[in-house]
Design a protein around this motif. Structure first.
Motif, PDB file in Angstrom:
ATOM      1  N   GLU A 150       1.016  -1.286   0.083  1.00 53.45           N
ATOM      2  CA  GLU A 150      -0.103   0.065  -0.018  1.00 53.45           C
ATOM      3  C   GLU A 150       0.941   1.227  -0.001  1.00 53.45           C
ATOM      4  N   LEU A 151       1.094   1.874  -1.183  1.00 53.81           N
ATOM      5  CA  LEU A 151       2.116   2.822  -1.316  1.00 53.81           C
ATOM      6  C   LEU A 151       1.427   4.303  -1.540  1.00 53.81           C
ATOM      7  N   GLY A 152       2.173   5.038  -2.147  1.00 47.01           N
ATOM      8  CA  GLY A 152       2.177   6.411  -2.288  1.00 47.01           C
ATOM      9  C   GLY A 152       0.894   7.016  -3.376  1.00 47.01           C
ATOM     10  N   GLY A 153       0.628   8.160  -3.037  1.00 43.12           N
ATOM     11  CA  GLY A 153      -0.463   8.807  -3.984  1.00 43.12           C
ATOM     12  C   GLY A 153      -0.332  10.251  -4.114  1.00 43.12           C
ATOM     13  N   LYS A 154      -0.964  10.856  -5.382  1.00 43.98           N
ATOM     14  CA  LYS A 154      -1.019  12.118  -5.605  1.00 43.98           C
ATOM     15  C   LYS A 154      -2.517  12.277  -6.261  1.00 43.98           C
ATOM     16  N   SER A 155      -3.597  11.982  -5.076  1.00 43.31           N
ATOM     17  CA  SER A 155      -4.865  11.789  -5.603  1.00 43.31           C
ATOM     18  C   SER A 155      -5.696  13.179  -6.032  1.00 43.31           C
ATOM     19  N   PRO A 156      -6.339  13.069  -7.236  1.00 44.41           N
ATOM     20  CA  PRO A 156      -7.143  14.231  -7.598  1.00 44.41           C
ATOM     21  C   PRO A 156      -8.445  14.493  -6.860  1.00 44.41           C
ATOM     22  N   ASN A 157      -8.980  15.429  -6.696  1.00 44.70           N
ATOM     23  CA  ASN A 157      -9.990  16.040  -6.021  1.00 44.70           C
ATOM     24  C   ASN A 157     -10.874  16.978  -6.987  1.00 44.70           C
ATOM     25  N   ILE A 158     -11.846  16.437  -7.676  1.00 43.25           N
ATOM     26  CA  ILE A 158     -12.509  17.213  -8.683  1.00 43.25           C
ATOM     27  C   ILE A 158     -13.538  17.836  -8.333  1.00 43.25           C
TER      28      ILE A 158
END
Ligand code: ADP
Length: 493
Positions: free
Chosen positions: A263-271
């Motif tokens: 379970e690793l990293g992220g750069k999650s979008p919030n639209i």
């Protein structure tokens, strides 16, 4: 050095175990080394704990193997469940102590830490409920056979956890592994070893047999690497950075091909779409990035806003962000405490500097908060482009970027233009748009009109470079069982 020490927090005094926890006992490491854990609020050492390295991992693995083939094997699934339920009760009983430990060692506010304790107890109880509901299938191939499957424990599980939710990650890892009958060697993060050692004491009190759960405090390159490459560990579960995740997978492949979940990293979008309820959306965007000081792998760090509402959004989001109370984790009003360590502080400040240098506009924040402790102002960057480092790399701190888009297609393209795929969110009042966008984004979790609302009943994990496998929910059980097919040839009468 002692194996227990009384520790005074601003709210209570408690006895902290300091040793490695092997075979239900707190012991010193073979090399006799210790390391200090730092209070991120004042940058001062809290206490030194005993350090485990390769030799200690070997001892813990032997204990876990012996337990696996011993008493643990004979305990009924229902009794395994009862032990997990009892442990959950003990977490709740000691909630004040555990929350104080998390606030002290990690820097999160006591209020948030209490949420972590309750969620950890809920997670253990949930998996306690699963313990006696693990079963295979009977498969009818022909009249001369009886074929069935058994879901057997994988065996000795190595688990490596990070510092952002020390207690919760511990619960997420041990819950499904114990429910399915495995034994465990778990390494905590070197920045936050304290709460897991306290829970280790509760594990013994709950009545788990010796060797079923072994807890090692230690560093990644020594104890962590020893777990990943161990020849007698059957499975490794890791939560942390994508960089280290690659090392773990390589080490597993080069040793005994142990099963791997990551379970690793992220750069999650919030639209945010133009028809969204803007006030609500801003609450969720704020929680999405600034919850836990931005130290969430699923943090909504890339905020994508439709051009029609962009200026209004920025104005309101800036106002909302500036209301977040940053300060002492032990103050009841605090929303954001310090970052966990000097290293994280420096990394995040480095990204902020980089963003400023690249020409992005600081809407709010952009500096250290106060003069002591690893505090950083909640920071919003606007006027960014897709190639900037602050838009591409995981910052793991209270820093977000706001980008403008003009069509749904563009929002989806930008949302997916990352190697990560852990989470995403869409804010809209149109159900068709919500489902269309949710289907199109490549992410393990999509939140519609909310953010960061994880639950132990819901699977969690990543697409793409955000991981392999799913934690939580019934899905996590699959990581911890081997399916055995038994085919019986029936003799003719
Ligand atoms: P962060 O950079 O946020 O500290 P890491 O991925 O480095 O995240 O750390 C997460 C966990 O992985 C910690 O328990 C850490 O000690 C461990 N770790 C770090 N490097 C290694 C490694 N090479 N092998 C195994 N575990 C590691």
């Amino acid at each position: 050095m002692a194996l227990f020490q009384s520790i005074k927090t601003p709210v209570l005094t408690y006895e902290q175990p300091l040793g490695l926890f092997i075979n239900n006992e707190f012991i010193k490491g073979v090399a006799g080394r210790t390391f200090e854990t730092i209070n991120p609020h004042n940058e001062k050492p809290i206490v030194a704990v005993h350090e485990g390295a390769e030799e200690d991992v070997n001892i813990a693995v032997k204990a876990a193997r012996t337990a696996l083939n011993g008493e643990w094997k004979t305990i009924t699934p229902s009794e395994r469940g009862r032990l997990l339920l009892r442990l959950a009760d003990f977490l709740e009983r000691d909630i004040e102590t555990l929350a104080a430990i998390e606030a002290l060692d990690n820097g999160k506010s006591v209020t948030m830490a209490k949420g972590d304790v309750n969620n950890s107890a809920g997670c253990l109880r949930y998996y306690g409920g699963w313990s006696d509901k693990i079963y295979g299938q009977t498969i009818d191939t022909d009249s001369n056979s009886l074929t069935y499957t058994r879901h057997e424990p994988v065996g000795v599980c190595g688990q490596i956890i990070p510092w952002n939710f020390p207690l919760l990650m511990f619960a997420w890892k041990i819950g499904p592994a114990l429910a399915t009958g495995n034994t465990i060697v778990i390494k905590t993060a070197e920045q936050t070893p304290l709460s897991a050692l306290y829970v280790a004491k509760l594990i013994k009190e709950a009545g788990f047999p010796p060797g079923v759960v072994n807890v090692i405090s230690g560093f990644g390159r020594t104890a962590g690497a020893a777990i990943a490459s161990h020849m007698d560990i059957d499975k490794v579960a890791f939560t942390g950075s994508t960089l280290v995740g690659r090392h773990i997978m390589k080490a597993a492949a080069d040793s005994n091909l142990k099963k791997v979940t990551l379970e690793l990293g992220g750069k999650s979008p919030n639209i945010i779409l133009p028809d969204a309820n803007l006030e609500d959306a801003i609450e969720w965007v704020n929680l999405g990035i600034f919850f836990n000081h931005g130290q969430c792998c699923c943090a909504g760090s890339r905020i994508l806003v439709h051009e029609d509402i962009y200026h209004k959004f920025l104005e309101l989001f800036k106002k909302r962000t500036e209301q977040n109370k940053v300060g002492d984790p032990f103050h009841s009003e605090t929303f954001q405490g310090p970052q966990v360590s000097q290293l994280q502080y420096d990394r995040i400040m480095g990204y902020i500097k980089d963003g400023k240098g690249a020409g992005a506009t600081v809407v709010t924040g952009g500096d250290r908060h106060g003069s002591e402790g690893y505090y950083i102002q909640p920071t919003i960057f606007a006027d960014v482009d897709e190639n900037m480092t602050i838009v591409k790399e995981e910052i793991f701190g209270p820093v977000c970027t706001v980008q403008k888009f003009s069509t749904e297609e563009e929002a989806i393209r930008v949302a997916n233009s990352t190697n990560y795929g852990l989470a995403a969110a869409v804010h809209t009042t149109n159900i068709n748009t919500a489902i269309r966008v949710s289907n199109a984004v490549k992410a393990g979790t999509v939140w519609v009109n909310n953010y960061n609302t994880l639950h132990y009943q819901m699977p969690f994990g990543g697409f793409k470079e955000s991981g392999i496998g799913r934690e939580l929910g019934s899905y996590a059980l699959e990581n911890y069982t081997e399916v055995k097919t038994v085919r019986v040839h029936l003799q003719k009468s």
